[in-house]
Scaffold this motif. Structure first.
Motif, short mmCIF file in Angstrom:
data_model
loop_
_atom_site.label_atom_id
_atom_site.label_comp_id
_atom_site.label_asym_id
_atom_site.label_seq_id
_atom_site.Cartn_x
_atom_site.Cartn_y
_atom_site.Cartn_z
N GLY A 276 11.81 18.03 0.87
CA GLY A 276 11.21 19.23 0.31
C GLY A 276 11.07 19.18 -1.19
N SER A 277 11.18 18.00 -1.77
CA SER A 277 11.11 17.83 -3.22
C SER A 277 10.33 16.57 -3.54
N LEU B 90 13.48 27.23 -2.59
CA LEU B 90 12.22 26.98 -1.90
C LEU B 90 11.79 25.54 -2.14
N PRO B 91 11.01 24.96 -1.23
CA PRO B 91 10.52 23.59 -1.44
C PRO B 91 9.60 23.51 -2.65
N GLU B 92 9.35 22.29 -3.07
CA GLU B 92 8.40 22.04 -4.15
C GLU B 92 6.98 22.05 -3.57
N GLN C 131 0.42 17.99 12.58
CA GLN C 131 0.69 17.42 11.27
C GLN C 131 0.42 18.41 10.15
N ARG C 132 -0.66 19.15 10.26
CA ARG C 132 -0.98 20.13 9.22
C ARG C 132 0.06 21.24 9.18
N GLU C 133 0.50 21.67 10.34
CA GLU C 133 1.50 22.73 10.38
C GLU C 133 2.83 22.25 9.84
N SER C 134 3.18 20.99 10.09
CA SER C 134 4.48 20.49 9.67
C SER C 134 4.61 20.36 8.17
N VAL D 294 6.93 25.98 7.22
CA VAL D 294 7.71 25.06 8.04
C VAL D 294 8.70 24.27 7.19
N LEU D 295 8.28 23.83 6.00
CA LEU D 295 9.22 23.13 5.12
C LEU D 295 10.43 24.01 4.81
#
Length: 314
Positions: A27-28, A85-87, A104-107, A112-113
């Protein structure tokens, strides 16, 4: 044994995929870059002539480095100031990785992250490798040193956890722009009612300042509370300008496939607000203002022309 030019080229050919895996796991973006560089050092120290399948070897090394990072990250995030929160990654960033399928797009979506933070490191690794990169369970088992059956069980469990917390609508670029335009019009109207109409009743607003930029430590919950927060956020004021050092321009964009507003001041991205859209309306507003998590976004932003801002913040 020193690497040959061909050995280096083989690694560089894998770098985009490795960075994309590491980003989704961690997530970074900055941490992903560091882990990929450490993977290169491991590649450099190895006897690459004896490595039969370089892609599998590199993926295994990278994934295990990420698992170690995730374990230590959990401890660090217990003392993180405010919400984590993710980057965010802006549209076109190669670190976003494959986006050919709906899965793949949703992930790679910001929602989702964020949900992946609920998973254990092992669950996260299996979920990302299977859902986002379509690795067979046999290969995942080899990467993580588990059985194929265990990989399948972990994946189903992880997917169930993620699915329980998501309800996202996949939208195209034109729709994303319309969502941003409607949101901005409501946010700058000076009234809460237009915002409430755009939000779901259980909407939330979360901000990540990392202790470096003021951000509420607890989420706003419910359409009315979120609407009041957003109305206040977009209300002009000298104190806000002084705090941020000027009046940033606000642009429409997409981040991690979601509609987003990007605030830019003197060429530097100072905020990315991601809007999670469902059939019932905007269900979450996630605002990343931690400067440490906006460096890559600033570099990406500087590489293209974005025209004039939709408005000047504050």
């Amino acid at each position: 044994m020193a690497l040959t030019v061909n050995d280096v080229d083989r690694f560089e050919a894998s770098r985009p995929r490795l960075e994309a895996i590491a980003y989704r796991l961690l997530g970074s973006a900055s941490e992903a870059e560091d882990v990929v560089q450490e993977t290169f050092l491991r590649w450099q120290a190895a006897d690459v002539r004896r490595i039969e399948v370089p892609e599998a070897w590199l993926t295994k090394v990278l994934t295990n480095l990420c698992l170690n990072q995730l374990t230590s990250a959990r401890a660090r995030r217990e003392t993180y100031v405010g919400q984590w929160l993710p980057e965010p990654l802006l549209a076109g960033d190669p670190m976003l990785g494959p986006a050919d399928t709906a899965e793949q797009r949703e992930s790679l979506s910001y929602a989702v992250l964020t949900l992946l933070e609920r998973l254990s490191p092992g669950e996260r690794a299996v979920y990302v490798l299977r859902e986002a990169f379509d690795y067979p369970h046999r290969e995942i088992a080899g990467i993580l040193d588990i059985t194929e059956t265990a990989s399948q069980q972990i994946f189903h469990r992880a997917k169930k956890h993620v699915a329980a917390g998501k309800a996202r609508t996949e939208i195209d670029e034109a729709t994303a722009r319309r969502v941003v335009d409607e949101f901005l019009a409501a946010a700058t109207s000076g009234r809460t009612e237009p915002l409430v109409r755009l939000l779901t009743q259980d909407a939330v607003a979360i901000g990540d300042g990392g202790g470096k930029v003021p951000a509420r430590t607890k989420a706003f919950e419910g359409a009315v509370a979120v609407a009041k927060f957003v109305r206040g956020l977009f209300k002009p004021g000298k104190a806000k300008r002084d705090l941020i050092g000027g009046s940033p321009g606000v642009y429409a964009a997409t981040a991690n496939g979601d509609p987003a507003l990007v605030a830019v001041l003197d060429g530097r991205v100072v905020g990315v607000m991601c809007l999670a859209v469902t059939p019932g309306g905007i269900t979450a507003i996630r605002n990343q203002v931690n400067p440490d998590k906006l460096e890559r976004a600033t570099r990406r932003w500087a590489a293209a022309d974005h025209g004039e801002p939709l408005l000047r913040f504050f």
